[in-house]
Design an enzyme around this catalytic site. Structure first.
Site, PDB file in Angstrom:
ATOM      1  N   LYS A   1     -21.730   1.662   0.671  1.00  0.00           N
ATOM      2  CA  LYS A   1     -20.268   1.698   0.613  1.00  0.00           C
ATOM      3  C   LYS A   1     -19.715   0.485  -0.121  1.00  0.00           C
ATOM      4  CE  LYS A   1     -17.770   0.127   4.070  1.00  0.00           C
ATOM      5  NZ  LYS A   1     -16.669  -0.777   3.711  1.00  0.00           N
ATOM      6  N   ASN A   2     -20.209  -0.694   0.220  1.00  0.00           N
ATOM      7  CA  ASN A   2     -19.646  -1.903  -0.379  1.00  0.00           C
ATOM      8  C   ASN A   2     -19.901  -1.979  -1.882  1.00  0.00           C
ATOM      9  OD1 ASN A   2     -18.598  -2.797   2.067  1.00  0.00           O
ATOM     10  ND2 ASN A   2     -20.464  -3.896   2.613  1.00  0.00           N
TER      11      ASN A   2
ATOM     12  N   ILE B   1      -7.588 -14.734   0.647  1.00  0.00           N
ATOM     13  CA  ILE B   1      -7.862 -14.400  -0.748  1.00  0.00           C
ATOM     14  C   ILE B   1      -7.704 -15.632  -1.639  1.00  0.00           C
ATOM     15  CG2 ILE B   1      -7.239 -11.973  -0.467  1.00  0.00           C
ATOM     16  CD1 ILE B   1      -4.519 -12.695  -1.778  1.00  0.00           C
TER      17      ILE B   1
ATOM     18  N   ARG C   1     -15.033   5.303   8.202  1.00  0.00           N
ATOM     19  CA  ARG C   1     -14.752   4.527   7.000  1.00  0.00           C
ATOM     20  C   ARG C   1     -16.033   4.199   6.245  1.00  0.00           C
ATOM     21  NH1 ARG C   1     -12.770  -0.723   7.991  1.00  0.00           N
ATOM     22  NH2 ARG C   1     -13.030  -0.821   5.738  1.00  0.00           N
TER      23      ARG C   1
ATOM     24  N   ARG D   1      -9.427 -13.056   6.500  1.00  0.00           N
ATOM     25  CA  ARG D   1     -10.203 -12.925   5.271  1.00  0.00           C
ATOM     26  C   ARG D   1      -9.303 -13.352   4.115  1.00  0.00           C
ATOM     27  NH1 ARG D   1     -13.421  -7.264   6.104  1.00  0.00           N
ATOM     28  NH2 ARG D   1     -11.514  -6.498   7.036  1.00  0.00           N
TER      29      ARG D   1
ATOM     30  N   CYS E   1     -10.669  -3.619   8.551  1.00  0.00           N
ATOM     31  CA  CYS E   1     -10.877  -3.890   9.971  1.00  0.00           C
ATOM     32  C   CYS E   1     -10.334  -5.264  10.351  1.00  0.00           C
ATOM     33  CB  CYS E   1     -12.374  -3.830  10.304  1.00  0.00           C
ATOM     34  SG  CYS E   1     -13.059  -2.167  10.223  1.00  0.00           S
TER      35      CYS E   1
ATOM     36  N   GLN F   1      -9.842 -17.812  -2.655  1.00  0.00           N
ATOM     37  CA  GLN F   1     -10.871 -17.979  -3.676  1.00  0.00           C
ATOM     38  C   GLN F   1     -10.688 -16.987  -4.834  1.00  0.00           C
ATOM     39  OE1 GLN F   1     -13.116 -20.703  -3.501  1.00  0.00           O
ATOM     40  NE2 GLN F   1     -11.571 -21.084  -1.929  1.00  0.00           N
TER      41      GLN F   1
ATOM     42  N   ASP G   1     -22.243  -7.911   9.108  1.00  0.00           N
ATOM     43  CA  ASP G   1     -22.003  -6.490   9.394  1.00  0.00           C
ATOM     44  C   ASP G   1     -23.069  -5.885  10.308  1.00  0.00           C
ATOM     45  OD1 ASP G   1     -19.666  -6.373   7.991  1.00  0.00           O
ATOM     46  OD2 ASP G   1     -20.437  -5.206   6.305  1.00  0.00           O
TER      47      ASP G   1
END
Length: 430
Positions: free
Chosen positions: A22-23, A124, A397, A122, A117, A126, A305
């Site tokens: 998925k990623n 942004i 998902r 997380r 999620c 960077q 994960d």
């Protein structure tokens, strides 16, 4: 509300086929808009996140042809809008990959701030740092990240922290910038390498992906390609820990064992047998599990994960285990649900102290996020009695045909959407 009904207590036995990552798929789908020629992508997982991203791409004029559930043709020669803000795209974290792709191709992009999620902050920063280093102006207005540049120029980008998302975004933007870009302290995850390979197959000039330093010499134009996405490391790991927790014997097929080394190592530490072949890994849990310590780290360390899945298995292991989460600060929300099933876990900050118990018992539980949801299903499969798992939209998902694949291993699990359907099953919910 849709939910899973699970009757636990049966070891999982058999073979399971792992789908595309998925990623990797999310990054590659975003990058496919960087050429005006048609791109064919194979081994694409048919999950909610990829489908939402494809919808968002279609909303700006990208032509998407679903050849079959796992094959898609993408043509981005008629993009008519560089603003992506529909309600769907806000629900997935990878929406921001379209920033790097569109910025690289058109020197401008506006994308809604991402969702995903709720497992912790997380930031942004960077991503923004990288875009600015390439000469872009970046600002946040009305819930949109707006990036634009007269023209992008290669630069030296040092990531203050290892960030998969920022590495991917800067790599895409730099692929069509003037000159050389060097990304230091880059993420080394398999899907970063997969994206670099995909872009190179389109004519990009990217070297060093999978190491700390990635060098990108910008090109003026990218061309069509046909590309197959790598297998999903996290889906594979989920089934591997499902075998461990249920005292089963499972062979996961269509995998790259190298990507699973940190997972395999921990399974062997807790007493499982792990057998590797060219494209498969077999996990056998024939004796009681034992305790261990684990800390999540960027690749090639143990994946964040996979943290909920190993915690579920360690909850059934002899002795006291410690799990330290070093990536996200809010990733133990599922522990309360696991405690309802009889687990003995104490969370202190970013650490979970786990005293193994002999068994879990069935309960009504709720999935708080994607990976924790899958882990709770594993707990239900290992538990004595019947469990219901709510909020399975999170699980969908990132896992395709999850109940069907588990049933293929002997699990008793059904997807239902109301109480009346639950009563149809031979097992009775307690």
């Amino acid at each position: 509300m849709e939910q899973y009904v699970v009757e636990g207590g049966n070891p999982l036995v058999g073979e399971v086929e792992i789908g595309g990552a998925k990623n990797a798929a999310l990054a590659i789908l975003a990058a496919s808009v960087m050429t005006d020629e048609t791109v064919l992508i194979e081994n694409m997982p048919d999950v909610r996140d990829t489908n939402i991203l494809l919808q968002a791409m279609q909303s700006i004029g990208v032509i998407v042809d679903r050849v079959d559930p796992h094959t898609v043709k993408v043509n981005a020669s008629h993009i008519h809008d560089l603003v992506i803000e529909d309600d769907f795209i806000k629900k997935i974290r990878a929406s921001y990959y379209l920033l790097g792709a569109l910025l690289g191709k058109y020197n401008k992009a506006e994308v809604a701030l991402p969702g995903g999620c709720n497992i912790g902050s997380r930031p942004i920063d960077q991503h923004i740092k990288g875009f600015k280093a390439l000469g872009a102006d970046v600002r946040i207005e009305h819930g949109l990240i707006i990036t634009e540049a007269p023209n992008l120029k290669g630069s030296h980008v040092y990531m203050d922290v290892v960030s998969v998302g920022a590495t991917i975004n800067v790599m895409m933007a730099a692929a069509m910038a003037d000159g050389m870009t060097i990304i230091e302290n880059a993420a080394k995850e398999p899907h970063v390498v997969d994206l670099a390979n995909f872009l190179n197959s389109m004519g990009a000039n990217i070297k060093g992906a999978g190491t700390d330093v990635i060098r990108i010499r910008g090109v003026q134009k990218l061309h069509k390609t046909e590309y197959a996405i790598i297998p999903d490391q996290i889906e594979a790991g989920t089934f591997m820990f499902a075998a461990a927790a249920t005292q089963g014997d499972v062979t996961v097929k269509n995998v790259i064992p190298k990507h699973l080394e940190s997972i395999s190592a921990k399974l062997m530490e807790i007493g499982c047998e792990v057998e590797e072949s060219d494209d498969a890994v077999r996990v056998v849990a024939s004796r009681p599990l034992t305790h261990t310590h684990v800390k999540t780290l960027p690749y090639p360390g143990f994946p964040t994960d996979m943290q909920p899945q190993i915690t579920v298995a360690l909850g059934l292991s002899q002795g006291t285990s410690i799990v330290t989460e070093s990536i996200f600060e809010n990733r133990f929300k599922y522990v309360d649900e696991l405690t309802r099933m009889g687990a003995s876990i104490k969370v202190e900050g970013n650490t979970a102290i786990i005293d193994g118990v002999a068994r879990y018992t069935g309960a009504s539980i709720t999935a708080p996020d994607l990976r924790a949801g899958a882990a709770l299903v594993i707990a239900a499969l290992a538990a004595e009695g019947v469990s219901t798992v709510d909020d399975i939209r999170y699980i969908e998902r990132g896992y395709e045909n999850f109940p069907e694949k588990l049933r293929g291993l002997g699990a008793q699990i059904e997807k239902v959407d109301n109480e009346r359907d639950i009563k149809k099953f031979r097992f009775k919910v307690v």
